[in-house]
Design a protein around this motif. Sequence first.
Motif, PDB file in Angstrom:
ATOM      1  N   CYS A  63     -30.518  30.628  -1.118  1.00 49.91           N
ATOM      2  CA  CYS A  63     -29.233  30.289  -1.735  1.00 49.91           C
ATOM      3  C   CYS A  63     -29.316  28.876  -2.320  1.00 49.91           C
ATOM      4  N   LYS A  64     -29.023  28.754  -3.585  1.00 47.77           N
ATOM      5  CA  LYS A  64     -29.078  27.431  -4.209  1.00 47.77           C
ATOM      6  C   LYS A  64     -28.206  27.416  -5.450  1.00 47.77           C
ATOM      7  N   PRO A  65     -27.765  26.235  -5.852  1.00 46.37           N
ATOM      8  CA  PRO A  65     -26.900  26.146  -7.030  1.00 46.37           C
ATOM      9  C   PRO A  65     -27.675  26.392  -8.319  1.00 46.37           C
ATOM     10  N   LYS A  66     -26.984  26.896  -9.315  1.00 45.95           N
ATOM     11  CA  LYS A  66     -27.514  27.000 -10.666  1.00 45.95           C
ATOM     12  C   LYS A  66     -26.702  26.053 -11.524  1.00 45.95           C
ATOM     13  N   GLY A  67     -27.346  24.981 -11.946  1.00 48.21           N
ATOM     14  CA  GLY A  67     -26.579  23.908 -12.550  1.00 48.21           C
ATOM     15  C   GLY A  67     -25.679  23.322 -11.480  1.00 48.21           C
ATOM     16  N   ASN A  68     -24.392  23.295 -11.748  1.00 44.55           N
ATOM     17  CA  ASN A  68     -23.453  22.799 -10.741  1.00 44.55           C
ATOM     18  C   ASN A  68     -22.613  23.932 -10.165  1.00 44.55           C
ATOM     19  N   LYS A  69     -23.083  25.157 -10.296  1.00 43.82           N
ATOM     20  CA  LYS A  69     -22.350  26.327  -9.824  1.00 43.82           C
ATOM     21  C   LYS A  69     -23.058  26.958  -8.635  1.00 43.82           C
ATOM     22  N   LEU A  70     -22.250  27.473  -7.721  1.00 46.83           N
ATOM     23  CA  LEU A  70     -22.779  28.245  -6.603  1.00 46.83           C
ATOM     24  C   LEU A  70     -22.384  29.704  -6.828  1.00 46.83           C
ATOM     25  N   SER A  71     -23.367  30.558  -6.950  1.00 46.66           N
ATOM     26  CA  SER A  71     -23.096  31.984  -7.124  1.00 46.66           C
ATOM     27  C   SER A  71     -24.091  32.789  -6.305  1.00 46.66           C
ATOM     28  N   ARG A  72     -23.648  33.957  -5.915  1.00 49.07           N
ATOM     29  CA  ARG A  72     -24.503  34.868  -5.139  1.00 49.07           C
ATOM     30  C   ARG A  72     -24.999  34.232  -3.843  1.00 49.07           C
ATOM     31  N   LEU A  73     -24.134  33.478  -3.189  1.00 48.32           N
ATOM     32  CA  LEU A  73     -24.482  32.953  -1.871  1.00 48.32           C
ATOM     33  C   LEU A  73     -24.402  34.068  -0.845  1.00 48.32           C
ATOM     34  N   CYS A  74     -25.215  33.973   0.184  1.00 40.75           N
ATOM     35  CA  CYS A  74     -25.073  34.904   1.298  1.00 40.75           C
ATOM     36  C   CYS A  74     -23.756  34.608   2.020  1.00 40.75           C
TER      37      CYS A  74
END
Length: 307
Positions: A63-74
């Motif tokens: 789980c990690k940010p893409k740019g400054n967004k968090l998506s598809r976190l567990c």
Amino acid sequence: MVREQLVVRLNDREYKNWLKAGRCLLILKDGLHPFIGQQMRAFHGDLLNQNPLLRKPCETSSCKPKGNKLSRLCRLCTAWQTAILRHHRQPDATVNWDNCFPPSWRTDPWEVAKAYMPRGQGKVKGADQCDASALLNLINYCDRFQFVDPKFVREVIRYRNELMHSCELRMKDEWMRHYQTSLKHLVQQFSHIPQMAKVGQEIDKMLAVDLLICVSGVDQLDSGDLDGLECDSVHQGEPSANLISQWEAELLQERLQELLHADDNDDTKTQDAEQLRGLGGFLQANSDLGERFSAELQTINSLEARK
């Protein structure tokens, strides 16, 4: 021997103000970071005790940010994200998720702390590695520090930004008076922290010193300002020339790193580029600083050549 250029710079009262004001931020940072580190460890422990789900490891470790967004976190990292936002004093403000590595939220209190900080903190591993801006923003946004009136924190942040964004690296006496009052109000918010009493004293002392030095062979540069000084010496109680030079380098280094690592997508990109160009010119005009920051100057020149 002290460089002639340093003597000349310190004969400019407003540059000297800039240097003294910047040194006060470093004093503030050094006083705050032990307390803040302890508080974030306690805050992290409280979060773990309040929600057993937060004790479980990330389900994917990716789980990690893409740019400054968090998506598809567990679901476990999502629970951490929710907890972080719950303790944000201004949840509508921009959260710099790109500072964080979510799988480490469970084990590393500082990964949680960085969610409350300005951008560019991704590689920072502890409070002792932060500048004053990062620590002040953490205090401003995390409700662990709700005993601090945020208006005093924001006021110092505003003065800090004016200081670091000064194109000419010069601050007027009136600005310094307001700045000193602002620092005093903030330090008083931490009156229950023993080391902060010393911080207040050190800040007052720094703002009171003259930072006067003289070097053999250069007193003719400004004999009016240098009258009464002994060559190769400092006034009694004044910091040494080497120490002043070290403070100057630390402050300039902080500003250079901030500009060189500015977000390319930031709306202030053009302004940052202009300030970087101006700072590069200042370093080149002072050969002692140009030599000390030769690597950074090469980077600045490379960036200019690409345009």
